[in-house]
Write an enzyme that holds these catalytic residues in place. Structure first.
Site, PDB file in Angstrom:
ATOM      1  N   LYS A  61       4.749  24.887 110.955  1.00  0.00           N
ATOM      2  CA  LYS A  61       5.586  25.149 109.788  1.00  0.00           C
ATOM      3  C   LYS A  61       6.889  24.351 109.880  1.00  0.00           C
ATOM      4  CE  LYS A  61       8.147  28.792 107.494  1.00  0.00           C
ATOM      5  NZ  LYS A  61       8.436  30.208 107.344  1.00  0.00           N
ATOM      6  N   HIS A 109     -16.587  48.822 129.451  1.00  0.00           N
ATOM      7  CA  HIS A 109     -16.866  48.641 130.878  1.00  0.00           C
ATOM      8  C   HIS A 109     -15.635  48.111 131.596  1.00  0.00           C
ATOM      9  CE1 HIS A 109     -21.122  49.442 130.207  1.00  0.00           C
ATOM     10  NE2 HIS A 109     -20.894  48.858 129.026  1.00  0.00           N
ATOM     11  N   ARG A 159       3.223  33.880 110.866  1.00  0.00           N
ATOM     12  CA  ARG A 159       2.095  34.771 111.170  1.00  0.00           C
ATOM     13  C   ARG A 159       1.358  35.238 109.914  1.00  0.00           C
ATOM     14  NH1 ARG A 159       6.962  36.457 112.512  1.00  0.00           N
ATOM     15  NH2 ARG A 159       7.899  38.259 111.493  1.00  0.00           N
ATOM     16  N   LYS A 212      13.517  30.134 123.821  1.00  0.00           N
ATOM     17  CA  LYS A 212      13.357  28.712 123.451  1.00  0.00           C
ATOM     18  C   LYS A 212      14.585  27.917 123.883  1.00  0.00           C
ATOM     19  CE  LYS A 212      10.663  29.408 119.204  1.00  0.00           C
ATOM     20  NZ  LYS A 212      10.646  29.266 117.759  1.00  0.00           N
TER      21      LYS A 212
HETATM   22  O1  F6P Z   1       8.267  31.108 118.084  1.00  0.00           O
HETATM   23  C1  F6P Z   1       7.668  31.930 117.165  1.00  0.00           C
HETATM   24  C2  F6P Z   1       7.127  31.154 116.017  1.00  0.00           C
HETATM   25  O2  F6P Z   1       8.154  30.734 115.195  1.00  0.00           O
HETATM   26  C3  F6P Z   1       6.098  31.933 115.232  1.00  0.00           C
HETATM   27  O3  F6P Z   1       6.662  32.805 114.327  1.00  0.00           O
HETATM   28  C4  F6P Z   1       5.301  30.840 114.616  1.00  0.00           C
HETATM   29  O4  F6P Z   1       4.075  31.296 114.144  1.00  0.00           O
HETATM   30  C5  F6P Z   1       5.185  29.891 115.784  1.00  0.00           C
HETATM   31  O5  F6P Z   1       6.422  30.003 116.448  1.00  0.00           O
HETATM   32  C6  F6P Z   1       4.882  28.469 115.436  1.00  0.00           C
HETATM   33  O6  F6P Z   1       5.880  27.920 114.632  1.00  0.00           O
HETATM   34  P1  F6P Z   1       5.640  26.565 113.862  1.00  0.00           P
HETATM   35  O7  F6P Z   1       4.490  26.751 112.948  1.00  0.00           O
HETATM   36  O8  F6P Z   1       6.916  26.282 113.152  1.00  0.00           O
HETATM   37  O9  F6P Z   1       5.326  25.502 114.896  1.00  0.00           O
END
Ligand code: F6P
Length: 550
Positions: free
Chosen positions: A206, A384, A268, A512
């Site tokens: 994203k 199991h 998500r 991060k």
């Molecule tokens: O670090 C969490 C997060 O931002 C998630 O919410 C997201 O799905 C993932 O990292 C990946 O983010 P991107 O699609 O921006 O690489």
């Protein structure tokens, strides 16, 4: 603002809990043999039995009153309408628009977003048809045989889970690979299985700033270019899924090869957007649209059904009931479906990244438990492994059993055995086995009184463990779409009751930032002293292991 715990409805539930906590599920069923008829729902092809819960008519009334007092329906309408429901990022959350199969517009900032959504879907159809039909050729003129999705979190788990869940519908020539971890072993082992001449890389991010994804994408491109391909061949083998066109072109992917989406799609919640491209390549656009339709059908149910008939509302209220009044802070997802083996992991991100919060939406600290720990594995394997703890351990772990009645691979009695196990587990968890039953059983099997007394405590089951059972006819794209949307809305309703923001994830940022600075320190290979003593010690020890420090 009234905090949830200050609500009269909350206090009434706490009192009610005191009065019902000693009543067992067995007793509830003994008192009322119509429970199954009363506590069941059907929506978008999903049947839910929620009768095996610590729930009476009064409990349900009180929970529904809490939902009303928390303005659940109003908040849901606001989300569907495109209001700013994610105030910390000043965004709407419009995953529902991505699967809006109606002709109704969805407005963001006074503009209908549906034409943009439809345009991207149309481009995904053209591209996926070309790849699937073998018209999209690699740099040596061969059709694509392998697709490597490089992404992490929502840019990985959604398509990965769905590709696995819908494996029987996969294109026979295309093999899908998913690389997420920055651990090189993940990428290297995928690359060992593919041929650069026939591999398509999908870089899914994203933000297009995620360290893991960009590191993997750069290494993949290097590997590709080392295989006698030249820079101009990249366009035949790399596409991007992102909201960040500048970063995509900085990386070296032509924006003609980019499928866009928008900042109002949470990571998500992004499976329904261009992030679903690898899934589309696998199952084809028609089936992807069936999945969108399944989700849309659940959306309409979630938006329009009265709270007492509303499946996501009921499931969310049960989670609130256990999490906040029964001290049950863990929730098991048990799909009796091997193809759903990544579904618990997918729901883990969906629920824990959404509802793992400690402040209310106005920033004030919460004084209640928010999202539970969500985990799981497919049945029957779990039986199991960890089911022992569910049956006889000291934790109360509400469980969702998920079962498709018809197998996508019918084979002899397998599906009936699977189903029998699924139903047997929820029965065993609820009914248990008391001393009288055990003793009678042992006597009938010829055990001595000494054996019976010695083993009695070990072999009795207290039971009284609650569960939901969700059934679908078959795990088709439509059913999967409805199932995912069901849980998305459940998470939303929980957040509405806890008055938290389910659409941000600031909690992932600190790690991060620190990883970035620690990486720079590792790179410099000098003794560090700027962290706490443990972290300093670990970094310095690692540099010694690497023979970079004396
Ligand atoms: O670090 C969490 C997060 O931002 C998630 O919410 C997201 O799905 C993932 O990292 C990946 O983010 P991107 O699609 O921006 O690489």
């Amino acid at each position: 603002m009234t905090h949830p715990v200050e609500r009269e409805e909350w206090k009434a539930l706490a009192e009610h809990h005191e009065s019902v906590r000693a009543t067992t599920l067995r007793e509830l069923f003994e008192k009322d043999d119509q429970r199954h008829e009363v506590f069941q729902l059907e929506a978008a092809g999903i049947f839910l039995d929620y009768s095996k819960n610590h729930l009476t008519d009064t409990t349900l009334d009180l929970l529904l009153s809490l939902a009303r007092a928390s303005s659940v329906s109003e908040k849901m309408q606001r989300m569907f309408r495109g209001d700013i429901v994610n105030p910390t990022e000043h965004r709407p959350a419009l995953h529902t628009a991505l699967r809006n199969r109606s002709d109704q517009p969805v407005m963001v900032d006074g503009r209908d977003v549906m034409p943009d959504i439809r345009e991207v879907l149309a481009r995904m159809r053209v591209f996926s048809d070309q790849v699937r039909e073998g018209q999209w050729k690699g740099f040596t003129g061969k059709p694509i045989t392998d697709v490597v999705n490089i992404g992490i979190g929502g840019s990985d788990l959604g398509p990965l889970m769905a590709v696995e869940a819908l494996a029987p519908f996969a294109h026979p020539r295309l093999t899908l690979h998913f690389v997420s971890n920055v651990d090189a072993s993940h990428l290297v082992s995928a690359l060992k299985k593919v041929d650069p001449e026939t591999t398509l890389f999908i870089v899914a991010s994203k933000t297009f700033t995620t360290q893991e994804t960009l590191s993997n994408a750069h290494s993949a491109r290097r590997w590709f270019l080392e295989s006698a391909a030249v820079e101009t061949d990249v366009s035949k083998h790399f596409v991007a899924l992102s909201t960040n066109a500048d970063a995509v072109s900085d990386f070296g992917i032509d924006t003609d090869n980019m499928f866009g989406f928008w900042d109002w799609v949470g990571g998500r919640y992004s499976l329904w957007s261009a992030i679903g491209l690898s899934l589309v390549l696998s199952i084809g656009m028609d089936r992807f649209e069936q999945m969108l339709q399944g989700a849309h059908d659940m959306d309409m149910h979630a938006r329009d059904a009265a709270p007492e008939q509303n499946m996501p509302v009921i499931l969310a209220l049960l989670t609130v009931w256990y999490n906040n009044f029964w001290d049950a802070h863990s929730h098991l997802i048990a799909p009796y479906d091997q193809y759903l083996h990544r579904f618990p992991a997918y729901l883990q991100q969906l629920t824990m990244e959404s509802n793992g919060k400690s402040v209310h939406i106005d920033g004030s600290p919460v004084s209640l438990a928010t999202g539970p720990v969500v985990w799981g594995e497919p049945g029957t394997n779990g039986q199991h492994a960890y089911f022992q703890l569910l049956h006889q351990g000291t934790h109360l772990i509400p469980t969702d059993f998920i079962m498709a009645i018809e197998s996508l691979n019918p084979l002899g009695i397998h599906q009936d055995l699977l189903m029998a196990n699924c139903f047997a587990q929820s029965e065993a968890l609820m009914m248990g086995k008391n001393r009288d039953e055990l003793h009678a059983e042992m006597r009938a099997a010829g055990a001595s009184e000494e054996q019976i007394n010695r083993l009695s405590g070990h072999r009795t089951f207290a039971g009284n463990r609650p569960s939901n059972t969700l059934l679908v006819q078959q795990m088709t794209p439509h059913a999967l779409g409805a199932l995912i949307a069901l849980y998305e809305h459940k998470v939303f309703v929980e957040a509405a009751i806890w008055d938290i923001n389910p659409f941000d994830q600031w909690g992932v940022e600190l790690g991060k930032q620190l990883a970035k600075s620690i990486h720079a320190e590792i790179d410099q290979a000098k003794t560090v002293s700027g962290h706490d003593a443990s972290t300093n010690g670990l970094i310095n020890r690692a540099l010694k292991f690497k023979n970079l420090l004396a």
